[in-house]
Design a protein around this motif. Structure first.
Motif, PDB file in Angstrom:
ATOM      1  N   PRO A  25      -3.365  10.628   6.689  1.00 45.44           N
ATOM      2  CA  PRO A  25      -2.396  10.136   5.704  1.00 45.44           C
ATOM      3  C   PRO A  25      -3.047   9.503   4.486  1.00 45.44           C
ATOM      4  CG  PRO A  25      -2.357   8.782   7.713  1.00 45.44           C
ATOM      5  CD  PRO A  25      -3.233   9.963   8.004  1.00 45.44           C
ATOM      6  N   GLY A  26      -4.223   8.911   4.644  1.00 45.94           N
ATOM      7  CA  GLY A  26      -4.830   8.159   3.545  1.00 45.94           C
ATOM      8  C   GLY A  26      -4.100   6.856   3.333  1.00 45.94           C
ATOM      9  N   VAL A  27      -4.791   5.859   2.769  1.00 45.97           N
ATOM     10  CA  VAL A  27      -4.134   4.598   2.464  1.00 45.97           C
ATOM     11  C   VAL A  27      -4.682   4.077   1.142  1.00 45.97           C
ATOM     12  CG1 VAL A  27      -5.771   3.281   3.872  1.00 45.97           C
ATOM     13  CG2 VAL A  27      -3.609   2.256   3.272  1.00 45.97           C
ATOM     14  N   ILE A  28      -3.764   3.705   0.261  1.00 47.39           N
ATOM     15  CA  ILE A  28      -4.143   3.112  -1.016  1.00 47.39           C
ATOM     16  C   ILE A  28      -3.601   1.696  -1.008  1.00 47.39           C
ATOM     17  CG2 ILE A  28      -3.788   3.201  -3.514  1.00 47.39           C
ATOM     18  CD1 ILE A  28      -3.459   6.254  -3.192  1.00 47.39           C
ATOM     19  N   PRO A  85       9.223   6.380   3.349  1.00 50.24           N
ATOM     20  CA  PRO A  85       9.014   7.739   2.820  1.00 50.24           C
ATOM     21  C   PRO A  85       7.635   7.925   2.180  1.00 50.24           C
ATOM     22  CG  PRO A  85      11.192   6.901   2.180  1.00 50.24           C
ATOM     23  CD  PRO A  85      10.401   5.726   2.743  1.00 50.24           C
ATOM     24  N   VAL A  86       7.148   9.143   2.224  1.00 52.95           N
ATOM     25  CA  VAL A  86       5.811   9.488   1.749  1.00 52.95           C
ATOM     26  C   VAL A  86       5.545   8.995   0.323  1.00 52.95           C
ATOM     27  CG1 VAL A  86       6.574  11.810   1.023  1.00 52.95           C
ATOM     28  CG2 VAL A  86       4.154  11.365   1.433  1.00 52.95           C
ATOM     29  N   GLY A  87       4.396   8.376   0.133  1.00 50.57           N
ATOM     30  CA  GLY A  87       3.923   8.022  -1.208  1.00 50.57           C
ATOM     31  C   GLY A  87       4.488   6.753  -1.805  1.00 50.57           C
ATOM     32  N   LEU A  88       5.496   6.132  -1.181  1.00 52.30           N
ATOM     33  CA  LEU A  88       6.095   4.938  -1.773  1.00 52.30           C
ATOM     34  C   LEU A  88       5.324   3.675  -1.355  1.00 52.30           C
ATOM     35  CD1 LEU A  88       9.934   5.626  -1.518  1.00 52.30           C
ATOM     36  CD2 LEU A  88       8.263   6.412  -3.200  1.00 52.30           C
ATOM     37  N   HIS A  97       0.839  -1.198   0.000  1.00 57.29           N
ATOM     38  CA  HIS A  97       0.000   0.000   0.000  1.00 57.29           C
ATOM     39  C   HIS A  97       0.872   1.245   0.000  1.00 57.29           C
ATOM     40  CE1 HIS A  97       0.922  -0.629   4.287  1.00 57.29           C
ATOM     41  NE2 HIS A  97       0.643   0.639   4.483  1.00 57.29           N
ATOM     42  N   THR A  98       0.253   2.402  -0.238  1.00 54.17           N
ATOM     43  CA  THR A  98       0.950   3.687  -0.106  1.00 54.17           C
ATOM     44  C   THR A  98       0.101   4.603   0.770  1.00 54.17           C
ATOM     45  OG1 THR A  98      -0.100   4.962  -1.881  1.00 54.17           O
ATOM     46  CG2 THR A  98       1.684   3.491  -2.530  1.00 54.17           C
ATOM     47  N   HIS A  99       0.775   5.600   1.375  1.00 57.55           N
ATOM     48  CA  HIS A  99       0.064   6.702   2.036  1.00 57.55           C
ATOM     49  C   HIS A  99       0.306   7.931   1.184  1.00 57.55           C
ATOM     50  CE1 HIS A  99      -0.682   4.142   5.406  1.00 57.55           C
ATOM     51  NE2 HIS A  99       0.596   3.906   5.566  1.00 57.55           N
ATOM     52  N   PRO A 100      -0.725   8.450   0.513  1.00 61.20           N
ATOM     53  CA  PRO A 100      -0.470   9.574  -0.399  1.00 61.20           C
ATOM     54  C   PRO A 100      -0.074  10.865   0.309  1.00 61.20           C
ATOM     55  CG  PRO A 100      -2.829   9.031  -0.311  1.00 61.20           C
ATOM     56  CD  PRO A 100      -2.106   7.955   0.446  1.00 61.20           C
ATOM     57  N   ARG A 101      -0.288  10.966   1.624  1.00 60.22           N
ATOM     58  CA  ARG A 101      -0.047  12.254   2.281  1.00 60.22           C
ATOM     59  C   ARG A 101       0.810  12.160   3.542  1.00 60.22           C
ATOM     60  NH1 ARG A 101      -5.289  12.185   0.380  1.00 60.22           N
ATOM     61  NH2 ARG A 101      -6.085  11.391   2.348  1.00 60.22           N
TER      62      ARG A 101
END
Lengths: 217, 217, 217, 217, 217, 217
Positions: free
Chosen positions: B178-181, B152-155, B109-113
């Protein structure tokens, strides 16, 4: 200065901060692993060549270990900043582990550049912060194991272990270099000393009391 | 969608985020405790009247409790955001507790923020992140109790419990929202589905395989 | 890795980004033209001596030229970043031209550090993005020549040319170094590979399928 | 005010900006689609209920259409901001299409809140900007189809179509509400007029010339 | 260029800014005193070794002294920026003292990177700013001793001493390097000159008038 | 609490700040004049309808007037914030006038959200700040009329009038709502009081001394 592992440990943290200028602006690349030996000083650390970056740059070990709290404050702070974990550079975060002996305190202090969330892993903690002038509102609580609490950026706050056993907390801070201003040390332990004229009126205490306190920090 | 406590727990977090718009700009007052019921939606939550703020707005309980990880992923996330701790609003931080069954994973997953620091409290974790294209460098490590690691952010990143016992981690994130994708859910579980033409070429797989995967998320 | 001009072109972009650390904080001088050969690496590029700056530092040519899209994806990306236009450094913007063969796609990807506006110059494009977990809402549309669409920062998105003719788009991004994470390449093409244990559970697919996919990216 | 489609078109843009207060801080949720009718005014637009968001909120049509440039400046600006594309709110980007008749100009102006990248789609353009005092360095160039150029935030700049045919450009700006200050209109067309004492000394021209110019803007 | 102490003084300020790239992101250490002689140029000044920092790095003298305003504009600006006070680096603030002869003006100008608060210490001042296009609203006032006024970032503004005696003001700006664009100098005094084609249409004046004005700046 | 015009004046400032939540993110429109009566509370003040904005919203009068310093500290602060000058909202700046009686002090305090430049208009001032732990370095100086000094954000600082005559200063702060934490009031004057256990160890003083001091603030 009082001989204190809590103060000494934070001291190391702060020293490192002072030498290792950090950067809390947004990252502009996947990572910018701190080049801790660089002679170029700026608002943020310079980066290592990305080709030399390794997984260990992003990790740190030992946060499960109890620290020695045999000091005047009964407190010890173990920091994790870009000095200990170079990959933190530019990412706007750092953490600490704090150990408290029974009755130990993390004395009144502020972080000029970060808010803080604290999580109690063991024992209990009496915590609080004071809002800015003129309310000077004291917002506090006794936390048990598993409780979390947030201290807003720049406000004076403290933790105290009221219990009969050791307490342990992990805290996350919203800057790679939050800084710490310990109120008593800033007021009574500065080098050189603040003129007694200032302290006298600020604290409404007399020169003799000031002299006494200045021997302590 | 797979029946998964890990996903369900994060799900709650994300749902809350979606409804409770948050703000990561710098705070401009001592605090801005989230007014979670407000009908005014903005880039950040509106605040409660400061006179109605209480200590409990800054605290949260229960992070010492093991969560139920009896689900397909063997993972459970317990979030602490402004929905659970309204005092976090505007302070740029949030935390989560993550429970992992043996062999449990927190899937790719990533956290876009937000960037994230994770600390292993119990057990061990295999963790890693992948840098951006074209390097797609995989930087990973096996962490033991007391180890910390930064994503790190977004990875894209993941954690997996390789051990025979449960694992527990606390993670701090550099945003209140943070959001989660979750990669698989975004790709195969979107509503409505992404056209198979897109997935076919993106993943070089055929329509039948896509149809099969879309039944899983 | 699939032999793809689209991927190769983005690849160049990303490579450049990795070496040419960029800065999206606000500019503090009229300009800070990138000194692309500097050995000092930081969160943002160092600047050339302003006396050596020339008009060409602020310009770039060739965005009207069709690129070769004869590759597996049928897509080619031509970037304009501080590597190609040094004057962009510190200004928080970059652009790309994207060429699509008929049925060509710009595969599922995210930009960890930028939002993107895309404008269709020729042909038509099927575009979309997926919101974060747990909604995983798919918001998409078919765009015609002259249409514009915005992809919010960090979300998974794609474009596909559904038409019988070539398509061309210009996209503007809100960072000088947006970064690109191609989902399939991050998951199946990382170096070294992600453990099949992670992918198996993340995607609910078996080891054989994973091995097959890892040969493709 | 001169009767000018270029000015009138920008005018609409600016009017919208004035009423529709926008926000360029970082987004704190996947999106915050502008609620253009809200009565709550703030530094950024309030958001629609996410459940009411549709794909059209993220799109805009018509950028392929030639605009009417039959006006004194021979120029027309078509803006795409949160008023036209509500999904842009909080994302820090906007775009415009600019049409130029032969010899048409986009007159000397600044954007107080954005840098700008311009891409020439048709024809050629003579462009330039002037650095701040005291250098007042004029950095300019003639651009051909397919050329791009960047104008740093806040600096005076212009475009002019030197050619015998129409010219068309797309420009991306690093704010959802860049603002535009047309130098001549600010100086000679303000409401109410700036005192002639100020203009006289600022421009070293006499009252008669000022009166003449004030009738033009 | 007109021989003007006001312009010359600002000129020095601007020159310094150009060479001494500054940084308005948030500070990440207690201070980052400007290393004014550094050859490393970046978006912000590099720092001196903290051990070499002295109290004088944080101070500046002479703001009580009247400056010579015997020049065409009857105005003189004395800047205090990181060049004069190195401790200002990274702190996001600067100040100026402005002296005005009777009828003296600080001509129409913008600061591309700062808002400004002005305080009248002696005499009176007629001040104003013009909002962006298309309103071009002129908001102005006559200030007396002890009055303050704020000019928002990037907007065209001016001050004029309407009185029979000298006037003195202090102004604070929200950047260590606000920059100054003097409208007349940017338009008529750029090096090299802006093409008369551009100015003619921008200002609706003929070539002869342009030539005349270009001799003045 | 000590009866003090200095404290009372700052108090008013702080009270206003508390109620009038302010915003230091970048402005996204020409101005966002504070709507001081709004019931919508956020991280920054909501705006008035721009059509109702008048020149007086951007101005404030009376900074030339000596304030009454007949109080325990011999000090008086007159603030200019969005409460007094609504046009300051979103612009990231505020100012204060400070009057000092002979021997008057502005006691040890921090601003959690702003750096400060102070300019001495009359008399002389002994000023200083203390760096963060563990250096606790005291950097100070005696300023004369016309001298300026900068206090970095979040650090403890003070001013004292050592002279036989009144002193007057103007200070500019890098936030519309800098906040003020007066050390003695936060420590000894909070409501409710901080537990004596905390203060005892923090300051190494006994309960009796604490009780005495708590009657003073």
């Amino acid at each position: 200065m009082a001989s204190s592992a809590c103060i000494l440990a934070i001291s190391f943290l702060a020293l490192v901060f002072f030498l290792a200028f950090a950067s809390d602006q947004s990252p502009i690349q996947d990572f910018c692993v701190a080049n801790n030996g660089s002679t170029v000083l700026l608002n943020g650390l310079t980066c290592k060549d990305p080709k030399e970056v390794v997984a260990d740059d992003f990790s740190f070990s030992g946060l499960h270990l109890a620290a020695n709290t045999s000091n005047a404050l009964g407190c010890h702070v173990t920091p994790v900043t870009p000095s200990e974990m170079p990959g933190l550079n530019t990412l706007g975060l750092s953490i600490v582990r704090i150990d408290y002996a029974p009755q130990g305190i993390n004395p009144l202090h502020t972080h000029p550049r970060a808010s803080e969330i604290l999580i109690v892993l063991e024992g209990s903690l009496e915590v609080g912060f004071i809002t800015s002038f003129p309310e000077n509102r004291h917002i506090g609580k006794v936390l048990q194991k598993g409780d979390a609490f947030v201290f807003p950026v720049g406000l004076v706050h403290y933790q105290r272990n009221p219990g009969p056993t050791n307490a342990v907390a992990i805290a996350a801070l919203s800057s790679q270099n939050p800084g710490v201003i310990i109120v008593a040390n800033a007021v009574f332990g500065s080098i050189p000393n603040i003129s007694s004229n200032i302290i006298e009126k600020s604290f409404q205490i007399n020169k003799k009391a000031i002299g006494y306190l200045q021997t302590k920090f």
